[in-house]
Write a protein that holds these residues in place. Structure first.
Motif, mmCIF file in Angstrom:
data_model
loop_
_atom_site.group_PDB
_atom_site.id
_atom_site.type_symbol
_atom_site.label_atom_id
_atom_site.label_comp_id
_atom_site.label_asym_id
_atom_site.label_seq_id
_atom_site.Cartn_x
_atom_site.Cartn_y
_atom_site.Cartn_z
ATOM 1 N N LEU A 32 0.827 -1.207 0.000
ATOM 2 C CA LEU A 32 0.000 0.000 0.000
ATOM 3 C C LEU A 32 0.865 1.263 0.000
ATOM 4 C CD1 LEU A 32 -2.752 1.432 0.218
ATOM 5 C CD2 LEU A 32 -2.591 1.148 2.703
ATOM 6 N N VAL A 33 1.842 1.320 0.879
ATOM 7 C CA VAL A 33 2.712 2.497 0.955
ATOM 8 C C VAL A 33 3.482 2.676 -0.352
ATOM 9 C CG1 VAL A 33 4.769 3.446 2.091
ATOM 10 C CG2 VAL A 33 2.891 2.521 3.471
ATOM 11 N N ALA A 34 4.061 1.593 -0.861
ATOM 12 C CA ALA A 34 4.818 1.683 -2.114
ATOM 13 C C ALA A 34 3.921 2.131 -3.262
ATOM 14 C CB ALA A 34 5.464 0.338 -2.442
ATOM 15 N N GLY A 35 2.725 1.581 -3.333
ATOM 16 C CA GLY A 35 1.798 1.946 -4.406
ATOM 17 C C GLY A 35 1.374 3.392 -4.344
ATOM 18 N N VAL A 36 1.054 3.874 -3.158
ATOM 19 C CA VAL A 36 0.611 5.263 -3.010
ATOM 20 C C VAL A 36 1.755 6.219 -3.344
ATOM 21 C CG1 VAL A 36 -0.121 7.002 -1.311
ATOM 22 C CG2 VAL A 36 -1.252 4.765 -1.390
ATOM 23 N N ILE A 37 2.962 5.920 -2.854
ATOM 24 C CA ILE A 37 4.110 6.786 -3.155
ATOM 25 C C ILE A 37 4.367 6.831 -4.663
ATOM 26 C CG2 ILE A 37 6.615 7.017 -2.928
ATOM 27 C CD1 ILE A 37 6.287 5.967 -0.036
ATOM 28 N N LYS A 38 4.341 5.668 -5.306
ATOM 29 C CA LYS A 38 4.564 5.634 -6.758
ATOM 30 C C LYS A 38 3.457 6.357 -7.511
ATOM 31 C CE LYS A 38 7.031 1.266 -6.582
ATOM 32 N NZ LYS A 38 6.819 -0.179 -6.681
ATOM 33 N N ALA A 39 2.229 6.230 -7.039
ATOM 34 C CA ALA A 39 1.092 6.863 -7.721
ATOM 35 C C ALA A 39 1.157 8.383 -7.638
ATOM 36 C CB ALA A 39 -0.224 6.361 -7.126
ATOM 37 N N THR A 40 1.827 8.923 -6.644
ATOM 38 C CA THR A 40 1.899 10.374 -6.501
ATOM 39 C C THR A 40 2.917 10.998 -7.452
ATOM 40 O OG1 THR A 40 3.515 10.242 -4.705
ATOM 41 C CG2 THR A 40 1.183 10.325 -4.090
ATOM 42 N N ASP A 41 3.759 10.166 -8.066
ATOM 43 C CA ASP A 41 4.746 10.675 -9.023
ATOM 44 C C ASP A 41 4.904 9.660 -10.162
ATOM 45 O OD1 ASP A 41 6.729 11.961 -10.414
ATOM 46 O OD2 ASP A 41 8.186 11.949 -8.769
ATOM 47 N N ILE A 42 3.892 9.584 -11.011
ATOM 48 C CA ILE A 42 3.860 8.595 -12.086
ATOM 49 C C ILE A 42 5.043 8.764 -13.040
ATOM 50 C CG2 ILE A 42 2.573 7.847 -14.142
ATOM 51 C CD1 ILE A 42 1.465 6.695 -11.549
#
Length: 167
Positions: A32-42
Motif C-alpha cells: 500500500l505504501v509503495a503503491g501510493v508513493i509511486k502513484a503520486t509521481d507517475i
C-alpha cells in the motif's frame, strides 16, 4: 509416551492467527505504501521502470501506471483480509517479480535505485555500494514474499473480512 493430538491447541491457533495478521499488515502495508508513493509521481515511476531495461521503452508507461494501482489494491485487500489467499498470492508474485528485476540489474551491472518506494533511477554510486544495496533490497523482498507464502498456506487470521464473512 503420550500420543500426539492431531488437532492444534487453542493457543497454537491463536498464535497462528496473530502471525497471519502480522503477515497481512507487513506485506499489505508495504504494498500500500509503495503503491501510493509511486502513484503520486507517475513520471518518476515510469522512468524507474525504464531504467531497469526489462520492458520495451513504449510499454514502460503502461507498467508505470498499472504497478502502483495494483500494489495499492492488493495492499488494501490484504490489510482488510479480503480473499486473503488470492491477494497473498498476488503479493508474493509481485515480490518474486521485484526480486527478479533487482537481480537482473545486479547481474547486468546496472547501477540504480530500485524505485521500490518511488524516485528510482540511475545513480552515480560505485558498483560495490550498489551490490550491497541490491542484496538488502532482495532480502527485504524475500522476507515480504515469506509473509505472502505464510498467508497462501494459512490465510486465516484475526480482524479479517474473510473471517467475518465465514461466521
Amino acid at each position: 509416551m503420550a500420543a500426539m493430538d492431531s488437532q492444534p491447541s487453542s493457543r497454537s491457533v491463536k498464535v497462528r492467527d496473530w502471525v497471519g495478521l502480522a503477515a497481512r499488515f507487513i506485506l499489505g502495508g508495504t504494498l500500500l505504501v509503495a503503491g501510493v508513493i509511486k502513484a503520486t509521481d507517475i513520471d518518476s515511476t515510469i522512468w524507474s521502470v525504464r531504467t531497469y531495461q526489462i520492458v520495451p521503452w513504449d510499454l514502460a508507461p503502461i507498467v508505470g501506471w498499472m504497478m502502483p494501482i495494483l500494489e495499492t489494491i492488493v495492499g488494501l485487500l490484504l490489510i482488510c483480509g479480503v480473499a486473503t489467499r488470492w491477494t497473498a498470492l498476488l503479493g508474493t508474485v509481485a515480490m518474486v517479480v521485484f526480486i527478479t528485476g533487482i537481480a537482473s540489474v545486479w547481474v547486468r551491472h546496472i547501477t540504480l535505485d530500485c524505485g521500490c518506494f518511488g524516485n528510482g533511477g540511475p545513480i552515480a554510486q560505485s558498483w560495490p555500494h550498489t551490490m550491497h544495496t541490491y542484496i538488502l533490497d532482495i532480502l527485504r523482498d524475500f522476507g515480504l514474499a515469506l509473509c505472502g507464502v505464510w498467508l497462501i498456506i494459512r490465510p486465516q487470521s484475526i480482524l479479517s473480512v474473510d473471517r467475518w464473512l465465514a461466521s
